[in-house]
Design an enzyme around this catalytic site. Structure first.
Site, mmCIF file in Angstrom:
data_model
loop_
_atom_site.group_PDB
_atom_site.id
_atom_site.type_symbol
_atom_site.label_atom_id
_atom_site.label_comp_id
_atom_site.label_asym_id
_atom_site.label_seq_id
_atom_site.Cartn_x
_atom_site.Cartn_y
_atom_site.Cartn_z
ATOM 1 N N ASP A 11 0.866 -1.177 0.000
ATOM 2 C CA ASP A 11 0.000 0.000 0.000
ATOM 3 C C ASP A 11 0.904 1.229 0.000
ATOM 4 O O ASP A 11 1.631 1.469 0.964
ATOM 5 C CB ASP A 11 -0.911 -0.005 1.224
ATOM 6 C CG ASP A 11 -2.078 0.963 1.083
ATOM 7 O OD1 ASP A 11 -2.069 1.768 0.134
ATOM 8 O OD2 ASP A 11 -2.987 0.922 1.928
ATOM 9 N N ASP A 105 -2.628 2.279 -6.198
ATOM 10 C CA ASP A 105 -1.570 2.296 -5.180
ATOM 11 C C ASP A 105 -1.589 1.094 -4.243
ATOM 12 O O ASP A 105 -0.944 1.120 -3.198
ATOM 13 C CB ASP A 105 -1.678 3.570 -4.352
ATOM 14 C CG ASP A 105 -3.002 3.682 -3.609
ATOM 15 O OD1 ASP A 105 -3.977 3.013 -4.021
ATOM 16 O OD2 ASP A 105 -3.070 4.426 -2.621
ATOM 17 N N GLU A 106 -2.280 0.031 -4.628
ATOM 18 C CA GLU A 106 -2.455 -1.086 -3.693
ATOM 19 C C GLU A 106 -2.555 -2.394 -4.455
ATOM 20 O O GLU A 106 -3.216 -2.462 -5.488
ATOM 21 C CB GLU A 106 -3.727 -0.848 -2.868
ATOM 22 C CG GLU A 106 -3.984 -1.833 -1.774
ATOM 23 C CD GLU A 106 -5.260 -1.514 -1.013
ATOM 24 O OE1 GLU A 106 -5.563 -2.255 -0.060
ATOM 25 O OE2 GLU A 106 -5.969 -0.543 -1.377
#
Length: 462
Positions: A11, A105-106
């Protein structure tokens, strides 16, 4: 469940805001809020400096600016974020063929499938190398969680924030989970949490003590069994590389309620064109057209029409969306419109009947049904399209001046625009103000966050 912590969850830390701080030296160490800047804008991401004031994602931007009036409030630059996300996902692909992206983003990574970790020590070393490679390659930081299941790996990455790594060793799961709130469990949203709260269940430990029979009674057979298993640390969900998109949609939220019917028709047609452009970019077609209308009183209506076959023809989608709009009363005002396409396929089977109707009617859904040049800017986090930065100079967008070089907009108003001239690799730059129509000032290109440099291979020690 695995006997070794070989599922990794990455993350990126305050991703959008961190990108802006890395790109703009004058903002490093200062509060930054990224999101929609209109009266109904919402926060997409806040830097950790802004979070100390209580700012968080999904908060109305107006409230965030009241809580942190000294923060830099910037519009999102999704093209930049996507490019950096692709770089990070490329680093993950070097670890394993099994990557499950959840957002820009993960992502989850199955390290065992890539042969990059067989033991806890291997996984720990791989996670540390990944964090270093992300830092060297992008200039950003990411938090890593390692565990024997997806649920626990995500919990671990949350505990690692910011810029850390946490490994949950098999056998310690239940002790870790006991004090955590029930909302920590996958599949436990507001409605489920409220049902459990009414029964006096607030933590994961209390969920286990309530027993499976009680959860089945409260939540139903399938959901109750799933929540009970998760509460006991049991999560058998695999890392899935292909998360097939089920629909493509776009929507706009308006700063003021729209009542003019011609304007609404125009916006629906424009949204249909944008939706088809996104559909084609994904190499897909769709059979069902969906219209979404949120009215002045926040009531939301959806209408859908299924075509005779999948299409990626903008005229067909515009025609269908226009027909759906005819059945919706918008006289008292509309605050949001959306157009989507579902029933996706990899081929087209044109609805010739719809095309012929479009040709005959011509202006059935107003002037926007004809070919109209439309600028399609990036959507803001709540789905609203901001005005073209080249015309309104929104805070945060990249610009270039013929004499002063690259910079970014700090603000504008009263016919003037203020620009800070700096690059990611320079000290904080000088600020200058220009007329909004200065012929030497134009939209600029984003610059790399870090200078090109060799990156340690995944097999080297960090």
């Amino acid at each position: 469940m695995r006997g070794q912590p070989t599922i990794l969850h990455l993350d990126m830390d305050a991703f959008y805001a961190s990108v802006e701080q890395a790109a703009k030296p004058s903002l490093r160490g200062k509060p930054v809020i990224v999101g929609g800047l209109g009266p109904r804008g919402v926060v997409a991401t806040a830097s950790y400096e802004a979070r100390r004031f209580g700012v968080h994602s999904a908060m109305p931007m107006a409230q965030a600016r009241r809580l942190c009036p000294n923060a830099a409030a910037l519009v999102p630059r999704f093209g930049v974020y996507r490019a950096i996300s692709e770089t990070v996902m490329g680093l993950l692909a070097e670890l394993s063929p099994l990557i499950e992206p959840l957002s820009l983003d993960e992502a989850f990574v199955d390290l065992a499938a890539g042969g990059t970790a067989a033991t806890a020590e291997d996984a720990l070393a791989t996670g540390e190398r990944l964090r270093e490679r992300i830092r060297v390659t992008t200039g950003l930081t990411g938090s890593v969680g390692l565990a024997g299941s997806k649920m626990l790996a995500k919990i671990a990455s949350e505990r690692a924030k910011p810029d850390g790594l946490v490994l949950i060793r098999p056998g310690t799961e239940r002790e870790l989970l006991v004090p955590l709130p029930v909302r920590t469990l996958p599949g436990v949203g507001p409605a489920t949490a409220e049902a459990l709260r009414r029964a006096g269940i607030h933590t994961i430990g209390e969920t286990v003590r309530a027993g499976e029979a009680e959860l089945l009674r409260l939540l139903g057979k399938a959901h109750g069994a799933s929540v009970y298993a998760m509460a006991n640390g049991v999560d058998e969900r695999p890392v899935v590389a292909d998360r097939d998109t089920k629909s493509v949609s776009v929507e706009d939220t308006f700063d003021a309620d729209v009542t003019d019917r011609a304007r609404i028709r125009f916006e629906v047609a424009r949204l249909a064109d944008r939706c088809v452009a996104r559909l084609r970019a994904a190499g897909r077609s769709g059979r069902t057209v969906v219209l979404k209308v949120r009215r002045y009183d926040f009531t939301t209506l959806t209408r859908s029409e299924t075509l005779r076959g999948p299409t990626d023809d903008p005229a067909v989608v515009r025609e269908a969306a226009g027909r759906l709009l005819e059945g919706v009363d918008t006289t008292e005002g509309v605050r949001l419109l959306g157009v989507g396409v579902s029933g996706l396929a990899d081929f087209t089977q044109e609805d010739l009947f719809a095309q012929s109707v479009q040709a005959v009617r011509g202006s059935h859904i107003g002037p926007a049904a004809q070919e109209v040049p439309v600028v399609a800017p990036e959507p803001s986090p709540e789905g609203r399209s901001e005005p073209s930065p080249a015309r309104s100079w929104l805070p945060g967008v990249d610009v270039a001046h013929e004499r002063y070089g690259p910079g970014w907009v700090q603000g504008s108003g009263l016919g003037r625009v203020t620009v800070r001239f700096e690059r990611p690799d320079t000290p904080p730059g000088r600020v200058r103000t220009f007329a909004v129509d200065d012929p030497e000032l134009a939209r600029g290109d984003s610059l790399p966050l870090v200078a090109a440099q060799p990156c340690p291979s995944s097999g080297e020690a960090s």
